[in-house]
Design a protein around this motif. Structure first.
Motif, PDB file in Angstrom:
ATOM      1  N   ARG A   1      21.142  -9.502 -43.080  1.00 45.79           N
ATOM      2  CA  ARG A   1      20.104  -8.764 -42.361  1.00 45.79           C
ATOM      3  C   ARG A   1      20.268  -8.841 -40.865  1.00 45.79           C
ATOM      4  N   THR A   2      20.516 -10.045 -40.354  1.00 47.44           N
ATOM      5  CA  THR A   2      20.651 -10.188 -38.903  1.00 47.44           C
ATOM      6  C   THR A   2      21.808 -11.119 -38.590  1.00 47.44           C
ATOM      7  N   ALA A   3      22.325 -10.983 -37.382  1.00 49.40           N
ATOM      8  CA  ALA A   3      23.426 -11.835 -36.949  1.00 49.40           C
ATOM      9  C   ALA A   3      23.292 -12.102 -35.456  1.00 49.40           C
ATOM     10  N   ARG A   4      23.635 -13.309 -35.064  1.00 50.81           N
ATOM     11  CA  ARG A   4      23.598 -13.692 -33.652  1.00 50.81           C
ATOM     12  C   ARG A   4      24.863 -14.460 -33.308  1.00 50.81           C
ATOM     13  N   ALA A   5      25.326 -14.301 -32.093  1.00 51.62           N
ATOM     14  CA  ALA A   5      26.550 -14.985 -31.688  1.00 51.62           C
ATOM     15  C   ALA A   5      26.441 -15.505 -30.261  1.00 51.62           C
ATOM     16  N   VAL A   6      26.819 -16.754 -30.088  1.00 52.22           N
ATOM     17  CA  VAL A   6      27.106 -17.249 -28.743  1.00 52.22           C
ATOM     18  C   VAL A   6      28.597 -17.508 -28.722  1.00 52.22           C
ATOM     19  N   SER A   7      29.273 -16.873 -27.766  1.00 53.89           N
ATOM     20  CA  SER A   7      30.725 -16.990 -27.698  1.00 53.89           C
ATOM     21  C   SER A   7      31.133 -17.053 -26.231  1.00 53.89           C
ATOM     22  N   ALA A   8      32.431 -17.012 -26.004  1.00 53.97           N
ATOM     23  CA  ALA A   8      32.910 -16.984 -24.623  1.00 53.97           C
ATOM     24  C   ALA A   8      32.572 -15.646 -23.966  1.00 53.97           C
ATOM     25  N   GLN A   9      32.207 -14.652 -24.785  1.00 56.86           N
ATOM     26  CA  GLN A   9      31.823 -13.344 -24.250  1.00 56.86           C
ATOM     27  C   GLN A   9      30.310 -13.266 -24.119  1.00 56.86           C
ATOM     28  N   ASP A  10      29.860 -12.246 -23.404  1.00 54.39           N
ATOM     29  CA  ASP A  10      28.426 -12.060 -23.215  1.00 54.39           C
ATOM     30  C   ASP A  10      27.850 -11.390 -24.467  1.00 54.39           C
TER      31      ASP A  10
ATOM     32  N   THR B   1      24.289 -28.925 -30.041  1.00 52.84           N
ATOM     33  CA  THR B   1      23.081 -28.929 -30.869  1.00 52.84           C
ATOM     34  C   THR B   1      22.070 -27.917 -30.341  1.00 52.84           C
ATOM     35  N   ARG B   2      21.853 -27.940 -29.007  1.00 54.19           N
ATOM     36  CA  ARG B   2      20.887 -26.996 -28.453  1.00 54.19           C
ATOM     37  C   ARG B   2      21.416 -25.559 -28.567  1.00 54.19           C
ATOM     38  N   LEU B   3      22.732 -25.416 -28.472  1.00 50.27           N
ATOM     39  CA  LEU B   3      23.309 -24.080 -28.605  1.00 50.27           C
ATOM     40  C   LEU B   3      23.073 -23.540 -30.027  1.00 50.27           C
ATOM     41  N   GLY B   4      23.397 -24.386 -31.018  1.00 52.67           N
ATOM     42  CA  GLY B   4      23.218 -23.968 -32.407  1.00 52.67           C
ATOM     43  C   GLY B   4      21.765 -23.619 -32.693  1.00 52.67           C
ATOM     44  N   LEU B   5      20.859 -24.437 -32.167  1.00 51.21           N
ATOM     45  CA  LEU B   5      19.441 -24.201 -32.433  1.00 51.21           C
ATOM     46  C   LEU B   5      18.972 -22.882 -31.814  1.00 51.21           C
ATOM     47  N   VAL B   6      19.399 -22.602 -30.594  1.00 54.06           N
ATOM     48  CA  VAL B   6      19.006 -21.345 -29.944  1.00 54.06           C
ATOM     49  C   VAL B   6      19.560 -20.144 -30.729  1.00 54.06           C
ATOM     50  N   THR B   7      20.805 -20.253 -31.188  1.00 53.12           N
ATOM     51  CA  THR B   7      21.397 -19.152 -31.961  1.00 53.12           C
ATOM     52  C   THR B   7      20.592 -18.928 -33.241  1.00 53.12           C
ATOM     53  N   ALA B   8      20.228 -20.018 -33.885  1.00 49.72           N
ATOM     54  CA  ALA B   8      19.437 -19.918 -35.122  1.00 49.72           C
ATOM     55  C   ALA B   8      18.057 -19.328 -34.849  1.00 49.72           C
ATOM     56  N   ILE B   9      17.447 -19.755 -33.742  1.00 50.14           N
ATOM     57  CA  ILE B   9      16.100 -19.264 -33.400  1.00 50.14           C
ATOM     58  C   ILE B   9      16.119 -17.741 -33.242  1.00 50.14           C
ATOM     59  N   GLU B  10      17.109 -17.216 -32.508  1.00 52.72           N
ATOM     60  CA  GLU B  10      17.155 -15.769 -32.284  1.00 52.72           C
ATOM     61  C   GLU B  10      17.494 -15.009 -33.571  1.00 52.72           C
ATOM     62  N   CYS B  11      18.333 -15.616 -34.396  1.00 56.06           N
ATOM     63  CA  CYS B  11      18.677 -14.973 -35.665  1.00 56.06           C
ATOM     64  C   CYS B  11      17.438 -14.850 -36.552  1.00 56.06           C
ATOM     65  N   LEU B  12      16.644 -15.919 -36.584  1.00 55.42           N
ATOM     66  CA  LEU B  12      15.410 -15.896 -37.374  1.00 55.42           C
ATOM     67  C   LEU B  12      14.399 -14.931 -36.762  1.00 55.42           C
ATOM     68  N   ARG B  13      14.346 -14.890 -35.423  1.00 58.37           N
ATOM     69  CA  ARG B  13      13.407 -13.973 -34.766  1.00 58.37           C
ATOM     70  C   ARG B  13      13.737 -12.528 -35.119  1.00 58.37           C
ATOM     71  N   ASP B  14      15.034 -12.190 -35.072  1.00 62.49           N
ATOM     72  CA  ASP B  14      15.449 -10.826 -35.427  1.00 62.49           C
ATOM     73  C   ASP B  14      15.050 -10.472 -36.858  1.00 62.49           C
ATOM     74  N   ALA B  15      15.033 -11.489 -37.708  1.00 62.52           N
ATOM     75  CA  ALA B  15      14.693 -11.242 -39.115  1.00 62.52           C
ATOM     76  C   ALA B  15      13.185 -11.213 -39.329  1.00 62.52           C
ATOM     77  N   GLY B  16      12.429 -11.288 -38.228  1.00 62.83           N
ATOM     78  CA  GLY B  16      10.981 -11.202 -38.337  1.00 62.83           C
ATOM     79  C   GLY B  16      10.332 -12.560 -38.536  1.00 62.83           C
ATOM     80  N   ASP B  17      11.030 -13.614 -38.125  1.00 65.59           N
ATOM     81  CA  ASP B  17      10.524 -14.979 -38.242  1.00 65.59           C
ATOM     82  C   ASP B  17      10.055 -15.343 -39.652  1.00 65.59           C
ATOM     83  N   ILE B  18      10.771 -14.845 -40.614  1.00 62.58           N
ATOM     84  CA  ILE B  18      10.498 -15.236 -41.997  1.00 62.58           C
ATOM     85  C   ILE B  18      11.145 -16.600 -42.217  1.00 62.58           C
ATOM     86  N   GLN B  19      10.467 -17.477 -42.920  1.00 63.53           N
ATOM     87  CA  GLN B  19      11.062 -18.781 -43.199  1.00 63.53           C
ATOM     88  C   GLN B  19      12.142 -18.637 -44.269  1.00 63.53           C
TER      89      GLN B  19
END
Lengths: 367, 85, 400
Positions: free
Chosen positions: A22-31, A73-91
């Motif tokens: 449904r949703t995907a998020r990426a933090v990479s060397a690119q913007d 750890t903080r990077l992974g958590l932020v990526t997960a947070i935005e991925c969940l937000r895009d999915a409508g914050d469903i648990q």
């Protein structure tokens, strides 16, 4: 079909149904994070490797929350947070991650502390954070998610095993949704160790090095998260099949691909996009070349390691791109290696191998 | 004593990695754990390390630590009375 | 759901090499805890450890074939357990897809930590760098997979103390959904200075032998070891002709999202993991013959686990005990090691005594089983709870 082929094709060899991303998020060397696409100017190497662009953590966490989270750890958590937000914050009903190396920063910090303080009284936080599943725990804590939870730490299979775990549980309907992701960092110290193990190119004198064929790859890092669903809904992409091959013999990768395509009633010329993990490592690029020979001129050939660098879970960058291209209905120009002629983007094949050992073949379909 | 409390707060901010927090934001008499600053059992272990490294005070039982770390005020008094360096 | 049969098992722990050695010591109530010999740490005699009582060289000399392994303590421990797993079992029959699901918390750290500071000096050229790859958890697993021809599917799980219990669960699912036909699941961890100092920094190592479920418990003891179960599907058994030792009838994993290292005082995660495991197996709490408790003897775990057991089983708590006082806490290996102990109980219809217990925890009053008993054992529940709130339970049932 030859038995050897069936043995490697995991989803379709078993009884596993396709799953939806449904949703995907990426933090990479690119913007890639803020706009969730890849249309910004390309960033080149930082020194001799690719380092990821840090999100602005203050937007997400209080001082008290940040105090015990290290770099990855903080990077992974932020990526997960935005991925969940895009999915409508469903648990999600499962949190499954993959990482080749976990928080190297914390592991190293603790190894150094053990020596510096002569095994005396030591700060516990680096030890706790060095635990591979600490990010899973933090995601659960941050979103109050009580669920299935596991972490795979198997090099170039780490992300794929997390996806496989989710797929079998979605398939047996013990869960309906899952958050699956990866996180990987490189440190100066670990770079040296892997350099002695001949992981990296020797001559990295200019940004062009990423395109030059020679022994070794260029180091990278990043975090990718995906929200998976057992039903289509608004999901832009379907993971139709996933094959995993460990140290395959001569021709086995091609046989697995052909077996997989056949299983789903497809031929090479029906592939619209081919995403390649090719990294200009002259020792292993022959695997990619064999596939390229089979591709039709209609297929768009894309690659991504020249943008992300190489790391255990780098295939996640390719998978993220596939999801986002399917959603926005466009190719990311900086990824195009060879433009094909097809106007459609229905079927995509993503192939990645890690130093010749772990090979992953994803068959994807735009919904 | 006021100077020492400020020094102690700066050391706590560093030890617990409270990036961006100012010493003035920590009340001398407010509880460090629970409703006050909101520290937990892992912070308590970190503060035990701080006491040993900076003041030569060894605390073996984490439960004892929690009494010492009641507030900045209590902690400062305890350090002044027991410090070995 | 198709049945998951267990047709082989292998183990190495402080109680020795092989299931026979474990059973003898468990039945006699003999603990393997003591000062460490091979661990390179200033704490080696300060705390008791469940160290496997052989040097790495001695471990290798006991293997019948180690041609594909590195000179690694982790791999030697793993290989000894895997070798026993296949005793009597056939090698890979044609058309059987088989794999290895391994678990570890720190991979080859033991093999590397003494040389680490040389490894990170760029100017120092190491004559043999191959062990340095062991910092990746995958490395040890892959060497073991090659040695035992388990390469159709190879993975490594790391969820702290519940790692190998999760490995067994994944194996069960892969069999039940036809992805694999048989799979070896388990875990291995060797004692390391890294981990010893890690737990010491958390101040939860007891200076004496641990006291699981005792009101005066004071922390855990660390151990090392390896254990694996051979899981087979019906299809595989038809081809191998292997006789099941037992059935894995239930499993669950539940993350309680309470705290980075501590369980909730009421043991929500432990309760849900056990409850869901029984639901999956379709049996009532009253049918459980014995609980192999996680019972690390830390203040937090035993209290939370007791509360959870009390809540799930009410006034009729089945006999239970923790074997950590025999082996130490073997971290990623513990789930599989205790699975083997559970299988021994099922096989021999006996349960093994808790050691070092004096006073029950006040809140629950639970008293572990303190004597060796021959008993009718039908179902054994085995718990593995870890950092990050990762709770896993397994249910092993008699095969008839």
């Amino acid at each position: 079909m030859d038995l050897a082929e069936i043995m490697q094709v995991y989803f379709s060899a078993g009884m596993i149904k396709p799953i939806f991303i449904r949703t995907a998020r990426a933090v990479s060397a690119q913007d890639s994070f803020n706009s969730n696409d890849l249309l910004q100017p390309v960033r080149s190497l930082t020194g001799n490797r690719f380092t990821y662009l840090e999100p602005n953590y203050q937007d997400y966490f209080t001082i008290m929350q940040l105090r015990r989270m290290s770099r990855i750890t903080r990077l992974g958590l932020v990526t997960a947070i935005e991925c969940l937000r895009d999915a409508g914050d469903i648990q999600p009903e499962a949190i499954i991650t993959g990482t080749g190396k976990g928080s190297l920063t914390d592991t190293e910090k603790f190894i150094h502390a053990v020596r510096e303080f002569g095994e005396g009284t030591l700060n516990p936080s680096p030890f706790i954070q060095s635990t591979y599943n600490s990010l899973n725990g933090l995601i659960g804590l941050h979103h109050h998610i009580n669920s299935y939870n596991s972490t795979y730490v198997h090099s170039g299979f780490s992300l794929e095993h997390a996806l496989l775990d989710a797929a079998i549980q979605l398939n047996e309907q013990s869960i309906r949704t899952a958050l699956v992701g990866s996180f990987e960092e490189m440190t100066p110290e670990h770079y040296i160790i892997k350099d002695k193990l001949d992981f990296w190119k020797k001559e990295i004198d200019s940004p062009d090095a990423v395109m030059k064929s020679s022994p070794g790859a260029i180091s990278g890092e990043g975090s990718f998260f995906f929200f998976l669903d057992y039903q289509q809904g608004a999901a832009p992409l379907q993971l139709v099949d996933l094959a995993l091959l460990f140290e395959p013999g001569e021709g086995a990768v091609l046989r697995a691909m052909e077996g997989m395509l056949k299983q789903h009633g497809l031929g090479w010329d029906q592939l619209d996009i081919y995403l390649s993990g090719r990294n200009q490592d002259s020792r292993h690029d022959h695997y990619y070349e064999e596939v390229e020979h089979c591709l039709s001129a209609t297929t768009h050939q894309l690659h991504f390691k020249h943008l992300s660098g190489e790391f255990d879970t780098a295939a996640g960058f390719g998978l993220w791109a596939a999801v986002r291209m399917a959603e926005t209905n466009q190719l990311f120009p900086s990824m195009i290696r060879k433009q094909g002629s097809t106007p459609s983007m229905d079927y995509m094949l993503l192939y990645n191998q890690y130093y010749g050992k772990q090979h992953c073949i994803y068959l994807l379909k735009k919904t | 004593m006021e100077d020492f409390k400020r020094t102690l707060k700066l050391q706590i901010i560093e030890a617990l990695n409270l990036q961006g927090m100012q010493p003035e934001e920590i009340d001398d008499n407010a509880p460090l754990f629970g409703d006050g600053l909101g520290l937990d059992s892992i912070d308590s272990l970190e503060l035990i390390v701080l006491l040993e490294r900076n003041y030569g005070i060894k605390i073996e039982d984490p439960r004892e630590g929690r009494k010492v770390f009641e507030s900045i005020h209590v902690m400062a008094d305890y350090i002044q009375a027991n410090r070995k360096k | 759901m198709p049945s998951v049969f267990i047709t082989g098992m292998g183990i190495v722990s402080a109680l020795g090499i092989g299931t026979a050695s474990q059973r003898e010591k468990l039945a006699a109530g003999v603990s393997g805890l003591g000062p460490a010999t091979f661990l390179n740490s200033i704490h080696k005699t300060e705390f008791p450890f469940g160290e496997v009582p052989f040097s790495t060289e001695e471990l290798f000399s006991k293997l019948s074939d180690h041609s594909k392994l590195q000179q690694s303590r982790l791999q030697a421990l793993g290989a000894l357990a895997l070798e026993e797993c296949f005793t009597g079992g056939a090698q890979q029959p044609a058309g059987i897809r088989q794999g290895l699901i391994n678990a570890t918390t720190v991979g080859g750290m033991t093999d590397i930590e003494d040389r680490y500071f040389e490894l990170i000096k760029p100017e120092l050229i190491e004559p043999d760098m191959s062990l340095a790859a062991g910092l990746d958890c995958a490395t040890g697993t892959e060497h073991l997979a090659r040695q035992f021809n388990l390469t159709d599917f190879v993975t490594t799980i790391s969820t702290a103390c519940s790692s190998s219990a999760n490995a067994i669960q994944l194996g069960a699912r892969l069999l039940q959904q036809g992805v694999l036909d048989r799979v070896v699941c388990g875990g291995v961890d060797s004692l390391t200075r890294f981990t010893v100092n890690g737990f010491n920094s958390l101040k939860n190592l007891d200076r004496n032998a641990c006291k699981p479920f005792d009101s005066n418990r004071n922390g855990l003891n660390l151990g090392e070891g390896a254990a694996y179960l051979l899981l087979e599907s019906e299809r595989s058994i038809e081809k191998t002709g292997n006789k099941p030792l037992a059935v894995l009838s239930g499993y669950a994993n539940f993350n309680e999202a309470f705290h980075p290292t501590a369980p909730s005082p009421e043991g929500l995660g432990a309760y849900e993991a056990m409850k869901r495991t029984l639901e999956k197996a379709g049996i009532s709490p009253a049918s459980v013959s014995f609980i192999n408790a996680h019972g690390t003897a830390t203040l937090n775990n035993d209290e939370a686990e007791s509360m959870a057991i009390h809540r799930l089983f009410g006034e009729t708590v089945p006999p239970f005990a923790s074997t950590k006082v025999y082996t130490g806490h073997t971290l990623a290996a513990s789930g599989a090691i205790e699975a083997v102990f559970s299988l021994l109980s099922l096989q021999h219809q006996e349960i093994y005594p808790a050691l070092n217990f004096e006073t029950p925890i006040e809140a629950t009053g639970l008293i572990p089983c303190q004597t060796y008993q021959e008993l009718q054992v039908e179902h054994i529940l085995s718990n593995s709870f870890g950092f990050g709130g990762n709770n896993a339970s397994l249910l092993f049932s008699r095969y008839d």
